[in-house]
Scaffold this active site. Structure first.
Site, short mmCIF file in Angstrom:
data_model
loop_
_atom_site.label_atom_id
_atom_site.label_comp_id
_atom_site.label_asym_id
_atom_site.label_seq_id
_atom_site.Cartn_x
_atom_site.Cartn_y
_atom_site.Cartn_z
N ARG A 152 1.00 -1.19 -0.01
CA ARG A 152 -0.14 -0.01 -0.10
C ARG A 152 0.80 1.22 -0.04
O ARG A 152 0.52 2.38 -0.54
CB ARG A 152 -1.04 -0.04 1.21
CG ARG A 152 -1.62 1.21 1.23
CD ARG A 152 -2.56 1.36 2.61
NE ARG A 152 -3.41 0.37 2.85
CZ ARG A 152 -4.21 0.09 4.08
NH1 ARG A 152 -4.11 1.01 5.05
NH2 ARG A 152 -4.98 -0.86 3.95
N TYR A 153 1.94 1.30 0.68
CA TYR A 153 2.87 2.36 0.88
C TYR A 153 4.00 2.13 0.12
O TYR A 153 4.34 1.30 -0.10
CB TYR A 153 3.23 2.60 2.44
CG TYR A 153 1.77 2.85 3.42
CD1 TYR A 153 1.22 4.22 3.50
CD2 TYR A 153 1.68 1.81 4.04
CE1 TYR A 153 0.39 4.32 4.28
CE2 TYR A 153 0.22 1.91 4.93
CZ TYR A 153 -0.25 3.19 5.12
OH TYR A 153 -1.19 3.51 5.95
N ARG A 207 7.22 0.28 1.97
CA ARG A 207 7.04 -0.73 2.92
C ARG A 207 5.91 -1.50 2.45
O ARG A 207 4.99 -1.28 1.65
CB ARG A 207 6.57 -0.44 4.35
CG ARG A 207 5.48 0.61 4.68
CD ARG A 207 5.80 1.68 5.83
NE ARG A 207 4.80 2.50 5.99
CZ ARG A 207 4.69 3.55 5.64
NH1 ARG A 207 5.68 3.97 4.80
NH2 ARG A 207 3.92 4.70 6.06
N CYS A 227 -11.95 -7.73 14.73
CA CYS A 227 -10.84 -8.16 13.54
C CYS A 227 -11.07 -7.25 12.29
O CYS A 227 -12.17 -7.74 11.78
CB CYS A 227 -10.60 -9.52 13.65
SG CYS A 227 -9.09 -9.74 12.73
N ARG A 277 -9.71 -8.28 9.66
CA ARG A 277 -9.57 -9.54 8.69
C ARG A 277 -10.23 -10.64 9.16
O ARG A 277 -10.15 -11.68 9.14
CB ARG A 277 -7.84 -9.62 8.60
CG ARG A 277 -7.22 -8.67 8.11
CD ARG A 277 -5.86 -9.13 7.83
NE ARG A 277 -5.01 -8.02 7.36
CZ ARG A 277 -3.99 -7.62 8.02
NH1 ARG A 277 -3.58 -8.61 9.20
NH2 ARG A 277 -3.19 -6.59 7.78
N ASP A 290 -7.38 4.58 9.78
CA ASP A 290 -7.26 3.82 8.41
C ASP A 290 -8.08 3.91 7.45
O ASP A 290 -9.56 3.13 7.56
CB ASP A 290 -7.00 2.32 8.68
CG ASP A 290 -5.82 1.52 7.84
OD1 ASP A 290 -5.60 2.19 6.81
OD2 ASP A 290 -5.26 0.63 8.49
N LYS A 328 -3.33 5.19 6.68
CA LYS A 328 -3.56 5.71 8.04
C LYS A 328 -3.39 7.19 7.92
O LYS A 328 -2.53 8.03 7.48
CB LYS A 328 -2.38 5.09 8.96
CG LYS A 328 -2.30 3.77 9.32
CD LYS A 328 -1.38 3.11 10.15
CE LYS A 328 -1.36 1.74 9.98
NZ LYS A 328 -1.13 1.05 8.66
#
Length: 397
Positions: free
Chosen positions: A90-91, A94, A110, A112, A307, A314
């Site tokens: 995504r970034y 990283r 959660c 996920r 997020d 974020k």
């Protein structure tokens, strides 16, 4: 089996066992754990004080989970940002590598829920594809192992993954996200610590939501990781009826620091299907941050973030009244005591911003010169002239 695996095997996973222990409706629990599995370790069970307390809400299935049918399974669009299986990019610098779908406990909130509880670990062929992707992307300097919970991997599999990652020259940092120390502290063995020490720098972001989770055994597990040279941070989710109270959050961050864990993120709850009954207003999180800022150690104050739905990443938030005014002359700031202070901008024409020592005092000027700051008290010691404050005195510092 290792000792920690024997403890894990004693967890409550069957509806009939949970129903018997707490006098619940077995069929209702059966309906929930069909789509959303359950696991509650002995450590977590022992911290439940009463029905519907803060720990209960996090781990005991609630029929409300099945009412939330309109929400998205993957609101952060992780699946759309996965160039190879189990890896999310995504970034720019990283990536997230999900190495297992297994967790020591299955949090009812959660993000996920669509994935966790399914059997199996990252297969060798899948690991090879992820490693190859990372080799081909020199911009990636940081990988986060997640899942599921990476610390549920057997030692030899965790060692294999860490060793493979350390063959990538441009990969600088490895981070591990885990709830194991707080829910299965027996897993933090000397052998695990020795494995981790071989691959530094490794950081861990642990997951704690309530001060009752930080039992002596849990603090000892965190201490073993810290002694192994692992910097520890905590990621906390803001949860209705669990920690949406400034005093509870202050207790939590204080206990975290005593456990050698730095509060890192306070997350606004995601919009994940089956979890929306946990969501609070955004103002609740801002109010908590304001209650912490200035009233406890700065290192105890986490970043409050959302997020963003749709894969926006974020986004940090602060209470909006810290910055009162900003222009080319300076910033007017409000502190935790609701006092205002002026910080001057650097001058473009090269003039001196601040006076030399002994060249005069702001007490020679009129109080009206600082009226824009909104305080009625005078600047008796000349601190406003130095750009330190719009009011106040040396004896208040």
């Amino acid at each position: 089996m290792e000792d920690w695996q024997k403890v894990l095997a004693k967890s409550i996973v069957k509806p009939k066992d949970l129903a018997k222990r707490f006098g619940l409706d077995e069929q209702e629990i059966e309906a929930i754990v069909g789509p959303y599995p359950m696991r509650i370790t002995p450590t977590v069970l022992e911290t439940i004080k009463s029905k519907d307390d803060a720990i209960w809400k996090q781990v005991v299935p609630d029929i409300t989970e099945l009412d939330d049918i309109a929400a998205d399974d993957d609101p952060l669009e992780e699946d759309l940002m996965s160039p190879v299986p189990h890896l999310v990019h995504r970034y720019p610098d990283r990536v997230l590598l999900m190495v297992t779908n297994q967790c020591p406990i299955y949090c009812r909130f959660c993000t996920r829920k669509r994935l966790v509880g399914k059997p199996g670990f990252l297969k060798k062929g899948e690991l090879d594809r992820a490693i190859q992707y990372l080799r081909e992307h020199n911009e990636v300097r940081d990988v986060i192992l997640s899942g599921g919970d990476p610390l549920l991997l057997p030692d030899h599999l965790l060692d294999r993954i860490l060793k493979a990652l350390r063959t990538i020259p441009h990969l600088e940092l490895i981070r591990i996200g885990s709830r194991v120390p707080g829910s299965l502290p027996q897993r933090i063995t000397s052998r695990l610590c020795e494995i981790v020490k071989q691959y530094h720098p490794i950081y861990m972001n642990l997951h704690f939501n309530h001060p009752d989770e930080l039992t002596p055994d849990v603090k000892a597990a965190c201490g073993r990781l810290a002694d192994a040279g692992v910097p520890l941070g905590s990621q906390t989710v803001l949860l209705k009826g669990v920690n949406d109270d400034p005093e509870i959050m202050k207790q939590l961050v204080h206990q975290l620091l005593l456990a050698r864990v730095k509060p890192y993120y306070l997350y606004q709850a995601d919009l994940t299907k089956g979890t929306n009954h946990f969501r609070t207003t955004v103002e609740t999180g801002l109010r908590i941050i304001k209650a912490l800022q200035g009233h406890t150690s700065g290192m105890a104050v986490p970043h409050f973030v959302i997020d963003a739905p749709g894969g926006g990443g974020k986004i940090p938030l602060l209470p909006d009244n810290y910055l009162v005014h900003l222009d080319e002359d300076g910033a007017v700031l409000r502190n935790y005591e609701n006092k205002t202070f002026h910080y001057p901008q650097p001058k473009a024409d090269g003039r001196r911003e601040l006076p030399m020592v002994g060249v005069g005092s702001a007490v020679d000027q009129t109080e009206e010169a600082y009226a824009t700051c909104g305080d009625s008290y005078p600047d008796r010691d000349g601190y406003a002239m130095w750009g330190n404050s719009c009011g106040g005195d040396a004896d208040e510092l």
